[in-house]
Design an enzyme around this catalytic site. Structure first.
Site, mmCIF file in Angstrom:
data_model
loop_
_atom_site.group_PDB
_atom_site.id
_atom_site.type_symbol
_atom_site.label_atom_id
_atom_site.label_comp_id
_atom_site.label_asym_id
_atom_site.label_seq_id
_atom_site.Cartn_x
_atom_site.Cartn_y
_atom_site.Cartn_z
ATOM 1 N N GLU A 164 36.672 4.000 -43.343
ATOM 2 C CA GLU A 164 37.260 4.374 -42.041
ATOM 3 C C GLU A 164 36.444 3.636 -40.996
ATOM 4 O O GLU A 164 35.269 3.950 -40.786
ATOM 5 C CB GLU A 164 37.167 5.889 -41.810
ATOM 6 C CG GLU A 164 37.944 6.739 -42.791
ATOM 7 C CD GLU A 164 39.448 6.694 -42.589
ATOM 8 O OE1 GLU A 164 39.938 5.976 -41.698
ATOM 9 O OE2 GLU A 164 40.146 7.371 -43.370
ATOM 10 N N GLU A 186 36.283 -3.264 -29.639
ATOM 11 C CA GLU A 186 36.029 -1.821 -29.615
ATOM 12 C C GLU A 186 34.752 -1.592 -28.806
ATOM 13 O O GLU A 186 33.688 -2.095 -29.168
ATOM 14 C CB GLU A 186 35.839 -1.278 -31.038
ATOM 15 C CG GLU A 186 35.626 0.221 -31.025
ATOM 16 C CD GLU A 186 35.346 0.799 -32.404
ATOM 17 O OE1 GLU A 186 34.509 0.247 -33.133
ATOM 18 O OE2 GLU A 186 35.960 1.828 -32.740
ATOM 19 N N GLY A 233 32.328 4.219 -40.275
ATOM 20 C CA GLY A 233 31.390 3.572 -39.373
ATOM 21 C C GLY A 233 31.963 2.277 -38.857
ATOM 22 O O GLY A 233 33.185 2.099 -38.801
ATOM 23 N N SER A 234 31.074 1.374 -38.510
ATOM 24 C CA SER A 234 31.517 0.140 -37.871
ATOM 25 C C SER A 234 32.157 -0.800 -38.893
ATOM 26 O O SER A 234 31.832 -0.762 -40.089
ATOM 27 C CB SER A 234 30.333 -0.545 -37.202
ATOM 28 O OG SER A 234 29.360 -0.846 -38.174
ATOM 29 N N THR A 235 33.014 -1.660 -38.408
ATOM 30 C CA THR A 235 33.709 -2.595 -39.294
ATOM 31 C C THR A 235 32.712 -3.557 -39.941
ATOM 32 O O THR A 235 32.837 -3.883 -41.124
ATOM 33 C CB THR A 235 34.807 -3.333 -38.497
ATOM 34 O OG1 THR A 235 35.726 -2.336 -38.020
ATOM 35 C CG2 THR A 235 35.578 -4.324 -39.351
ATOM 36 N N CYS A 288 36.853 6.698 -32.787
ATOM 37 C CA CYS A 288 37.560 5.574 -33.415
ATOM 38 C C CYS A 288 39.034 5.567 -33.042
ATOM 39 O O CYS A 288 39.683 4.539 -33.111
ATOM 40 C CB CYS A 288 37.386 5.645 -34.924
ATOM 41 S SG CYS A 288 37.851 7.241 -35.587
ATOM 42 N N LYS A 303 24.881 11.145 -46.538
ATOM 43 C CA LYS A 303 23.883 10.635 -45.600
ATOM 44 C C LYS A 303 24.432 10.700 -44.174
ATOM 45 O O LYS A 303 25.367 9.977 -43.832
ATOM 46 C CB LYS A 303 23.513 9.179 -45.916
ATOM 47 C CG LYS A 303 22.264 8.758 -45.162
ATOM 48 C CD LYS A 303 22.098 7.265 -45.054
ATOM 49 C CE LYS A 303 22.838 6.680 -43.884
ATOM 50 N NZ LYS A 303 22.402 7.179 -42.562
HETATM 51 P P1 NAD Z 1 27.426 2.237 -38.247
HETATM 52 O O1 NAD Z 1 28.288 1.377 -39.081
HETATM 53 O O2 NAD Z 1 26.300 1.626 -37.522
HETATM 54 O O3 NAD Z 1 26.794 3.411 -39.111
HETATM 55 C C1 NAD Z 1 27.577 4.303 -39.871
HETATM 56 C C2 NAD Z 1 26.741 4.867 -41.000
HETATM 57 O O4 NAD Z 1 26.423 3.809 -41.899
HETATM 58 C C3 NAD Z 1 25.404 5.461 -40.565
HETATM 59 O O5 NAD Z 1 25.128 6.596 -41.352
HETATM 60 C C4 NAD Z 1 24.426 4.345 -40.892
HETATM 61 O O6 NAD Z 1 23.133 4.820 -41.145
HETATM 62 C C5 NAD Z 1 25.036 3.775 -42.153
HETATM 63 N N1 NAD Z 1 24.641 2.391 -42.448
HETATM 64 C C6 NAD Z 1 24.208 1.433 -41.586
HETATM 65 N N2 NAD Z 1 23.910 0.302 -42.257
HETATM 66 C C7 NAD Z 1 24.172 0.535 -43.572
HETATM 67 C C8 NAD Z 1 24.095 -0.248 -44.753
HETATM 68 N N3 NAD Z 1 23.690 -1.511 -44.714
HETATM 69 N N4 NAD Z 1 24.462 0.307 -45.919
HETATM 70 C C9 NAD Z 1 24.899 1.583 -45.969
HETATM 71 N N5 NAD Z 1 24.988 2.375 -44.887
HETATM 72 C C10 NAD Z 1 24.653 1.865 -43.691
HETATM 73 O O7 NAD Z 1 28.455 2.978 -37.257
HETATM 74 P P2 NAD Z 1 28.138 4.014 -36.074
HETATM 75 O O8 NAD Z 1 27.656 3.209 -34.919
HETATM 76 O O9 NAD Z 1 27.318 5.154 -36.582
HETATM 77 O O10 NAD Z 1 29.593 4.587 -35.805
HETATM 78 C C11 NAD Z 1 30.470 4.011 -34.928
HETATM 79 C C12 NAD Z 1 31.580 3.274 -35.641
HETATM 80 O O11 NAD Z 1 32.254 4.133 -36.552
HETATM 81 C C13 NAD Z 1 32.670 2.766 -34.720
HETATM 82 O O12 NAD Z 1 33.021 1.452 -35.039
HETATM 83 C C14 NAD Z 1 33.835 3.692 -34.997
HETATM 84 O O13 NAD Z 1 35.103 3.166 -34.695
HETATM 85 C C15 NAD Z 1 33.662 3.989 -36.423
HETATM 86 N N6 NAD Z 1 34.363 5.221 -36.779
HETATM 87 C C16 NAD Z 1 35.512 5.152 -37.508
HETATM 88 C C17 NAD Z 1 36.200 6.307 -37.827
HETATM 89 C C18 NAD Z 1 37.469 6.265 -38.621
HETATM 90 O O14 NAD Z 1 37.827 7.295 -39.160
HETATM 91 N N7 NAD Z 1 38.143 5.148 -38.747
HETATM 92 C C19 NAD Z 1 35.720 7.537 -37.403
HETATM 93 C C20 NAD Z 1 34.547 7.567 -36.662
HETATM 94 C C21 NAD Z 1 33.867 6.396 -36.364
#
Ligand code: NAD
Length: 454
Positions: free
Chosen positions: A229, A356, A207-209, A263, A154
């Site tokens: 991650e 962050e 994604g986000s923490t 990130c 996704k």
């Molecule tokens: P996000 O957590 O909002 O979304 C990430 C993904 O999760 C999206 O595809 C979103 O649709 C999905 N998602 C959202 N709610 C969900 C749920 N309840 N259940 C399942 N999936 C869900 O993050 P973002 O704003 O897209 O990305 C930014 C964040 O990602 C930052 O915090 C960044 O540090 C982190 N990040 C980490 C790494 C790493 O490797 N550590 C790499 C890139 C980004």
């Protein structure tokens, strides 16, 4: 079925409407992936390797198309976007060597023979954020497929276009129907379904923490395997004995690359007090030279932020009246532009220093000595990445061992190499991606004992 309008963040204009999958479509695709698993897992290792190499070749043939699509959808600079598409190709090539080398062990035991097998898990659900749509997808699907799993992926709502194209290119490369499935959809619908549908045996989430913690809770219900991650607030630690010129010249790229939506962004710069002034002077020159411009230009070093919402969130960290050390420049007019912004942290409890931001804002703070540098670097709930600048090799070794982060570089700001493990300490994540051990995250170890006494 609902749709999502993809916006070009450099111009704030609509690019395309993308259909978002509902629960029924998500379930049907997961079932299809499960069916495909029955045969994919049995494809002999050499043939699976060849198919992955084909996939890599097809990605390479479409590298420019994929890169241009990412510029349009995500506002990435064309230079970065080419690297990102190339990274997908490289990951596929790297893990194409895995099917033929997925060794188990023969362990000496009394009264028989003992063998371990690395068995695929089944359907892997990969949930990708918007900041690096192509590489983060590839880090998941390349090793997952190599190990004999099938994949449902996704992409983020904001950035689905390159993932959709990669799904098509997999078929062109001969990857059988149902093995690699891209399902654009909402996180709260499709992403959550990956967690709750028991057919999905593992989640790879970037994604986000906050969202990651929710997914971890959801996975507990089925003891579902999980790689996380998450966020970061990495330190760029500059000692007085470093090549200050080089550290200052590299610092803008280490935090403002991808408009700070990285990130691994070194969004805290820790400078030894005796060289703070000299560093800031050189850093200012480098920030003012940093080219923030249309991402289509070959010279662009930074493009826009991903969305109006993200721009608003980032600006909140620099409210009117904030003391700014200096800024770079950014285009005015349509699009989600923000100039690189440098703050001198007044205290380690400043919000901009601790949280962050995921935008082009960096906080600089002074430290006294080696112990102070390590203490400050570790004073964060995150632990993803970081840099250490020093000419003293022994100090470089000590400090890199002292900092609690998964990916560090000494006298360099590079974080990601597909040959080496990537992942976070503390709330930056769980598990590792990339490198030679990634296959372990996509297999179960099965132990079989054969009795030879009769
Ligand atoms: P996000 O957590 O909002 O979304 C990430 C993904 O999760 C999206 O595809 C979103 O649709 C999905 N998602 C959202 N709610 C969900 C749920 N309840 N259940 C399942 N999936 C869900 O993050 P973002 O704003 O897209 O990305 C930014 C964040 O990602 C930052 O915090 C960044 O540090 C982190 N990040 C980490 C790494 C790493 O490797 N550590 C790499 C890139 C980004």
């Amino acid at each position: 079925m609902s749709t999502f309008t993809v916006i070009n963040p450099a111009t704030a204009t609509a690019v395309k409407d993308v259909a978002l999958a509902d629960l029924a479509t998500a379930d049907a695709t997961i079932a299809k992936a499960n069916k495909a698993f029955e045969t994919w897992r049995l494809v002999n290792p050499g043939d699976r390797a060849k198919l992955l190499r084909n996939f890599a070749r097809v990605v390479d043939e479409h590298l420019e198309e994929l890169a241009q699509l990412e510029v349009l959808n995500s506002g990435h600079t064309i230079g970065n976007a080419r690297w990102e598409a190339g990274n997908v190709r490289d990951c596929l090539n790297y893990y194409s060597a895995a099917p033929e080398r997925l060794f188990g062990r023969q362990i000496p035991v009394p009264n028989g023979i003992d063998i371990t097998f690395k068995e695929p898990l089944g359907v892997i659900g990969i949930i990708v954020p918007w900041n690096f749509p192509m590489p983060i997808a590839g880090w998941g699907f390349a090793p997952a497929l190599a190990a004999g799993n099938t994949v449902v992926l996704k992409p983020a709502e904001l950035t689905p276009l390159t993932a959709i194209r990669l799904g098509e290119l997999a078929l062109v490369a001969g990857i059988p129907e149902g093995v690699f499935n891209v399902i654009p959809g909402k996180g709260s619908i499709v992403g959550e379904r990956f967690v709750t549908n028991p057919i999905v045996r593992k989640i790879v989430f970037t994604g986000s923490t906050t969202v990651g913690k929710g997914i971890m809770r959801g996975c507990a219900d089925q003891v579902k395997r999980l790689t996380l991650e998450l966020g970061g607030k990495s330190a760029n630690v500059i000692f007085a004995d470093a090549d200050i010129e080089k550290a200052a010249a590299g610092a803008p790229g280490s935090v403002f690359d991808n408009a700070g939506q990285d990130c691994c962004a070194r969004s805290r710069i820790l400078v030894q007090r005796s060289v703070l002034d000299s560093f800031m002077e050189k850093f200012e020159v480098a920030v003012k030279k940093f080219r923030v411009e249309s991402p289509e230009l070959e010279t662009a070093e930074m493009g826009p932020l991903i969305s109006a919402g993200q721009l608003d969130r980032v600006r909140e960290y620099v409210p009117a009246g904030t003391e700014i050390a200096f800024t770079g420049s950014a285009p005015t007019g349509p699009g989600y532009w923000m100039a690189p912004t440098v703050l001198l942290a007044k205290s380690t409890s400043d919000r901009a220093y601790r949280e962050e931001i995921f935008g082009p804002v960096v906080s600089v703070i002074a430290f006294e000595d080696e112990a102070d540098a390590i203490r400050l670097a570790n004073d964060s709930e995150y632990g993803l990445s970081g840099s250490i600048w020093t000419r003293d090799l022994a100090k470089g070794v000590r400090v890199s061992r002292g900092i609690e982060a998964g990916n560090l570089s000494v006298n360099s700001n590079s974080s990601v190499r597909y040959w080496t493990p990537f992942g976070g300490y503390k709330q930056s994540g769980l598990g590792r991606e990339l490198g030679p051990d990634a296959l372990d995250a996509f297999t179960e170890t099965k132990n079989v004992f054969f009795d030879t006494t009769n």
